[in-house]
Design an enzyme around this catalytic site. Structure first.
Site, PDB file in Angstrom:
ATOM      1  CE  LYS A   1      -6.461  -4.702 -22.602  1.00  0.00           C
ATOM      2  NZ  LYS A   1      -7.345  -3.657 -22.531  1.00  0.00           N
TER       3      LYS A   1
ATOM      4  CG  HIS B   1     -13.264  -2.322 -21.829  1.00  0.00           C
ATOM      5  ND1 HIS B   1     -14.045  -1.061 -21.984  1.00  0.00           N
ATOM      6  CD2 HIS B   1     -12.588  -2.800 -22.707  1.00  0.00           C
ATOM      7  CE1 HIS B   1     -13.512  -0.627 -23.277  1.00  0.00           C
ATOM      8  NE2 HIS B   1     -12.662  -1.769 -23.654  1.00  0.00           N
TER       9      HIS B   1
ATOM     10  CE  LYS C   1      -4.360   0.793  -0.104  1.00  0.00           C
ATOM     11  NZ  LYS C   1      -5.533   0.196  -0.326  1.00  0.00           N
TER      12      LYS C   1
ATOM     13  CB  SER D   1     -17.791  -0.385 -12.072  1.00  0.00           C
ATOM     14  OG  SER D   1     -17.568  -1.516 -13.102  1.00  0.00           O
TER      15      SER D   1
END
Length: 504
Positions: free
Chosen positions: A390, A212, A129, A216
């Site tokens: 990815k 993508h 963190k 959210s």
């Protein structure tokens, strides 16, 4: 005890260690029993106790001070930190927050939570963190960019950032924009020859190698987590609610990224948001608050205060009437002072560490189910993992399979149609086999967003099942947090035990 460790304001890192100890005390004997070595029982006990001692502390903490030049020409020294809790899996992973509450203790506590969070959802990272001690409202965009880019360079100089070392992500007061600055700085300086440079950070914009569904992801994960536990009739009978999220009421503290998206998904699946609280005020409407209208109002006005679709709420929104309470702001919000006044039957920890150990005990006594942070908000790190993969693969999900999947699906439909026509077609000519609306939407194969969403839903469901099994095996009742810690400890222990010590 030090000054920060008042009864109602425990030291955050020690608070996480306390939760860890509770899980360890339950699972320690089983870990000893499961060891397949030729050691004596005493040696086995010593090995388990030793590995548990290795897991707990924060391995590395970097404390930084660096100067920037403000827009008015003044010089200012900025303080920042990065903690790496564990390298049992690499790289380390964890967000960067910009807040005046940032301290060494907070960063260490959040890093340790990240280790356990990754273990709970089977994401192969160690915990880390970072924090920069600033109030973002006091700086221009230009100044924030300077701070972010310089912080990146300082981390890089000390080996605290890199695709295989330590991969930051967004947290409080940071988002796509800051992640883009970090990736660009790293890729254009220290890693200008590294083809994987953009995997040094996640939560990036799509054009910079983002994925993508990342924005959210945490809120979507919160929804899936709530849904998984609320669909379980045995738990719902313990807290006195009917199964399912449909028609349940909820209150959210904190209308940032996590709060907004949790609200959107719960609303979409039939739950009703009756209250939202922020630092500058709270609003309440027993008939429900519309997430889209509130999001637009906050974008225009910079606050939720004065929103016409609800009334101002006096007092603490945490104590408002609802079925589900979602703390999605800072840590240590639910304490022994207010825990008995909480009316919700389910506390869904969108934030990290919102419940103190004292409050946790009170909730257990009162049959309130706490769905713990280390499981519930792990949607963010899960999709960050997908983004990191990815970047390392240098190809977006679905790119190579789109056309093949679509053609295969149409071949399948034609095959069924021709079989039917051969058997029954003599009487009435062609028998068109038409895909349903749902199948039509999937015929073209999975887009990156579809893959991310299904991967996230599967992760949250699988982890929930693991936690429920552990809770029932150890008779933990509603103590979901301890069950999650037991799972995390077992997984991290296994890695350390089978790896052995590097130099002994």
């Amino acid at each position: 005890a030090d000054a920060a460790d008042k009864p109602d304001d425990p030291n955050f890192f020690r608070m996480v260690e306390g939760f860890f100890d509770r899980g360890a005390s339950i699972v320690e004997d089983k870990l000893v029993e499961d060891l397949r070595t030729k050691e004596t029982p005493e040696q086995k006990k010593g090995r388990v106790a030793g590995i548990l001692r290795i897991i707990k502390p924060c391995n590395h903490v970097l404390s930084l001070s660096f100067p920037i030049k403000r827009d008015n020409g003044e010089w200012e020294v900025i303080e920042g930190y990065r903690a790496q809790h564990s390298q049992h899996r690499t790289p380390c992973k964890g967000g960067i927050r910009y807040s005046m509450d940032v301290s060494v203790d907070e960063v260490k506590a959040l890093a340790s939570l990240m280790t356990y969070k990754c273990a709970v959802v089977d994401v192969p990272f160690g915990g880390a963190k970072a924090g920069v001690r600033i109030n973002t409202k006091n700086y221009s965009d230009n100044e924030l960019e300077k701070i972010t880019r310089r912080f990146t360079i300082e981390l890089a100089k000390k080996g605290f950032i890199g695709p295989g070392i330590d991969v930051p992500a967004p947290d409080m007061s940071t988002g796509e924009r800051e992640m883009s600055w970090i990736a660009d700085t790293y890729a254009n300086t220290i890693a200008h020859t590294d083809i994987n440079a953009h995997a040094c950070v996640t939560g990036k914009p799509i054009s910079q190698g983002g994925i993508h569904g990342r924005i959210s992801a945490t809120g979507r994960g919160v929804f899936h987590g709530i849904e998984n536990f609320m669909n379980e009739a045995s738990y719902m009978s313990m807290v006195g609610l009917t199964p399912g999220v449909q028609d349940k009421t909820f209150v959210i503290q904190g209308f940032g990224n996590v709060g907004l998206h949790s609200m959107r998904y719960l609303h979409r699946f039939g739950a009703k948001c009756v209250g939202i609280g922020e630092i500058d005020g709270a609003i309440y409407n027993a008939d429900g608050i519309d997430p889209k209208a509130l999001e637009e109002y906050k974008l225009q006005n910079g606050t939720i205060v004065g929103f016409p679709g609800a009334k101002p709420y006096e007092g603490s929104i945490l104590e408002a009437d609802c079925d589900i309470l979602i703390p999605a702001a800072g840590e240590k919000q639910l304490t022994r002072n207010n825990a008995r006044r909480i009316k919700a039957k389910i506390i869904a920890e969108g934030a990290n560490g919102p419940t103190t150990p004292d409050a946790d005990k009170i909730f257990l006594e009162n049959n309130v189910m706490v769905i713990p942070d280390m499981y519930l908000n792990a949607g963010g790190v899960t999709v960050s993992y997908f983004e990191w993969l990815k970047n390392l693969n240098h190809v977006s999900y679905g790119r190579l399979t789109f056309k093949y999947e679509r053609d295969s699906n149409y071949h399948l439909l034609m095959s069924v149609q021709e079989s039917l026509e051969r058997k029954f077609g003599k009487q009435g000519g062609p028998i068109p086999v038409v895909p349903t609306a749902d199948f039509q939407a999937r015929v073209a194969g999975a887009s990156e967003k579809d893959i991310v969403h299904s991967g996230l839903a599967y992760t949250m469901e699988r982890s929930a099942r693991q936690i429920m099994r552990t809770a029932s095996k150890h008779n933990l009742g509603l103590d979901i947090r301890t069950a999650a810690y037991v799972n995390a400890i077992e997984k991290v222990f296994k890695v350390y035990n089978e790896a052995g010590l590097t130099f002994t």
